[in-house]
Design a protein around this motif. Structure first.
Motif, short mmCIF file in Angstrom:
data_model
loop_
_atom_site.label_atom_id
_atom_site.label_comp_id
_atom_site.label_asym_id
_atom_site.label_seq_id
_atom_site.Cartn_x
_atom_site.Cartn_y
_atom_site.Cartn_z
N VAL A 59 -14.70 -30.94 7.69
CA VAL A 59 -14.59 -31.26 9.19
C VAL A 59 -14.63 -30.61 10.34
O VAL A 59 -12.99 -30.95 10.62
N ARG A 60 -15.26 -30.02 11.22
CA ARG A 60 -14.28 -29.19 12.19
C ARG A 60 -14.58 -28.66 13.57
O ARG A 60 -16.44 -29.41 13.51
N SER A 61 -14.19 -28.97 14.26
CA SER A 61 -13.98 -28.89 15.82
C SER A 61 -13.81 -28.05 16.73
O SER A 61 -12.95 -27.11 16.32
N GLU A 62 -14.60 -27.55 17.86
CA GLU A 62 -14.47 -25.35 18.20
C GLU A 62 -14.19 -25.71 19.84
O GLU A 62 -14.09 -27.14 20.18
N TYR A 63 -12.31 -25.20 20.35
CA TYR A 63 -11.96 -25.72 21.55
C TYR A 63 -12.03 -24.08 21.38
O TYR A 63 -11.44 -22.42 20.98
N ARG A 64 -12.45 -24.01 23.05
CA ARG A 64 -12.60 -22.48 23.40
C ARG A 64 -11.50 -22.37 24.72
O ARG A 64 -11.21 -23.31 26.32
N GLY A 65 -10.81 -21.54 25.22
CA GLY A 65 -10.29 -20.64 26.61
C GLY A 65 -10.43 -19.28 26.75
O GLY A 65 -10.88 -18.99 25.83
N ASN A 66 -10.28 -19.26 27.54
CA ASN A 66 -10.35 -17.83 28.57
C ASN A 66 -9.33 -17.72 29.26
O ASN A 66 -9.59 -17.69 30.04
N ILE A 67 -8.74 -16.24 29.56
CA ILE A 67 -8.37 -15.50 30.84
C ILE A 67 -9.31 -15.69 31.51
O ILE A 67 -10.07 -15.15 32.05
N ASN A 68 -8.70 -16.37 33.08
CA ASN A 68 -9.29 -16.05 34.37
C ASN A 68 -8.64 -14.54 35.00
O ASN A 68 -7.16 -15.30 35.22
N PRO A 69 -8.69 -12.95 35.45
CA PRO A 69 -7.94 -12.67 36.02
C PRO A 69 -7.11 -13.18 37.50
O PRO A 69 -5.98 -12.43 37.44
N GLY A 70 -7.81 -14.23 37.92
CA GLY A 70 -7.46 -14.65 39.59
C GLY A 70 -7.94 -13.08 40.46
O GLY A 70 -8.22 -12.44 40.16
N THR A 71 -7.26 -12.99 41.49
CA THR A 71 -7.69 -12.81 42.97
C THR A 71 -6.37 -11.65 43.28
O THR A 71 -5.50 -12.72 43.72
N LEU A 72 -6.51 -10.69 43.45
CA LEU A 72 -5.64 -9.27 43.78
C LEU A 72 -5.44 -9.54 45.36
O LEU A 72 -6.43 -9.49 45.85
#
Length: 388
Positions: free
Chosen positions: A234-247
């Motif tokens: 029994v499996r569940s998924e979790y997600r993340g992502n890099i946000n580079p932001g504003t210079l």
């Protein structure tokens, strides 16, 4: 003939010239996302399998394991469940979280064993009535003696020989368990032989099979698996992502000649995802910035670059991408007129932890570009005429 040779010579020169033309630069504004390596990366942490992408995405698919530190700990000595049985028509839910309804359904639908027919013995002939034994001849002589005694009884009938008829033996009946059809689900790919971790893109295959419930060779029913084996599937998924932001630049967004500013990124994020003791996150390790001013060096600082507050006198340090422009941006031609094309690169590291964040390990470097069209102005001097 001379004309033909001359024509061939011209064609040769044209071909050579065409081969020497340099390749055209990529179209401005086109996709140019940087990365620490192409393709997706896969691995496992704790009781989770993870995936990373070159664009900064990271995912965990975790077993329903609670605080288990590894797949071996989750299974607690039980084998990896490679196949199991379900009721027919269960294709939509091959790994039900609650196994009790299946057990009740199976008990309710259990067919009753049928009695095996008794064996019929060969028929035994029934003896007929014995024939009466009657003398067939008449004595020819006269008895010469006289009986001296008085008979005590008078025969009343002819003697008959009696024979016993054998009885049919009784054969015990044996119940026969019927064969039933079940849905068999199996892992589509084997687990890691060392860590026992299933692949990130774990899949299942199904087919209908026939077994008797008491067959010792059948796969286990879903509810017969251990709690750890069911949690493994029994499996569940979790997600993340890099946000580079504003210079941006601080403390001023439009610096002047001779003013020391710091480059920094705002709103960057590599949020942490978690399941049990397993963790993943993105960490911005350092920032590099090409300032756009011709002949000037690239600046570098740790993290996202410290934000400089207005009036701050300390504008140096390893965490400050400090820079002082010497020329204005007037007349510069970029995507925005009269600006410097400032181009930065964020250097991230995707990390994992299997001890609830107490320690972290690097699994993939990722580079993300950030851009800024910066206007740099001159110091304006106000001339006030003297009173006459």
């Amino acid at each position: 003939m001379r004309r033909l040779c001359a024509l061939l010579g011209v064609l040769a020169v044209v071909a050579a010239t065409a081969g020497a033309v340099p390749a055209q630069a990529a179209e401005a504004g086109g996709a140019r996302l940087l990365s620490g390596g192409g393709g997706d990366g896969f691995g496992s942490v704790g009781a989770c399998s993870y995936r990373t992408s070159s664009t900064g995405g990271y995912w965990m698919r975790c077993s329903d394991a609670g605080a288990a530190r590894s797949y071996r700990e989750l299974l607690a000595g039980a084998p990896v469940p490679t196949c199991w049985l379900l009721p027919r028509g269960s294709e939509a839910n091959l790994t039900p979280k609650d196994s009790a309804p299946f057990a009740r359904t199976l008990a309710r639908t259990a067919p009753q064993p049928t009695a095996q027919p008794a064996l019929t013995p060969d028929p035994v002939p029934t003896p007929t009535e014995a024939p009466t034994r009657t003398p067939t001849g008449t004595p020819t002589g006269t008895p010469t003696g006289t009986p001296t005694g008085t008979p005590t009884g008078t025969p009343t009938g002819t003697p008959v020989v009696t024979e016993t008829t054998p009885t049919t033996p009784t054969t015990p009946t044996t119940p026969v368990e019927p064969v039933e059809t079940f849905l068999q689900a199996c892992l589509s790919t084997p687990p890691n032989p060392v860590t026992l971790a299933p692949p990130y893109d774990l899949g299942f295959t199904t087919r209908e099979v026939e077994f008797r419930r008491s067959d010792p060779t059948r796969p286990p029913f879903w509810f017969e698996l251990t709690a750890g084996q069911r949690a493994y599937l029994v499996r569940s998924e979790y997600r993340g992502n890099i946000n580079p932001g504003t210079l941006v630049t601080t403390p001023s967004r439009t610096p002047r000649i001779g003013q020391t500013v710091g480059f920094t990124v705002l709103g960057e994020d590599g949020r942490e995802i978690e399941k049990g003791t397993s963790r993943m996150r993105g960490v911005l390790e350092f920032l590099e910035v090409r300032t756009g001013e011709p002949g000037r060096p690239t600046v570098r600082c740790t993290g996202s670059g410290r934000v400089l507050e207005a009036g701050a006198t300390d504008r140096t340090g390893e965490d400050v991408c400090s820079f002082t422009y010497r020329q204005t941006s007037a007349g510069r031609s970029t995507t925005q007129p009269d600006t410097y094309p400032v181009r930065g690169t964020e250097h991230w590291q995707i990390q994992v932890s299997d001890d609830d964040g107490a320690s972290w390990g690097d699994v993939r470097p990722v580079e993300r570009p950030v851009e800024l069209d910066l206007r740099v102005t001159e110091i304006q001097t106000l001339v006030v005429p003297l009173a006459p």
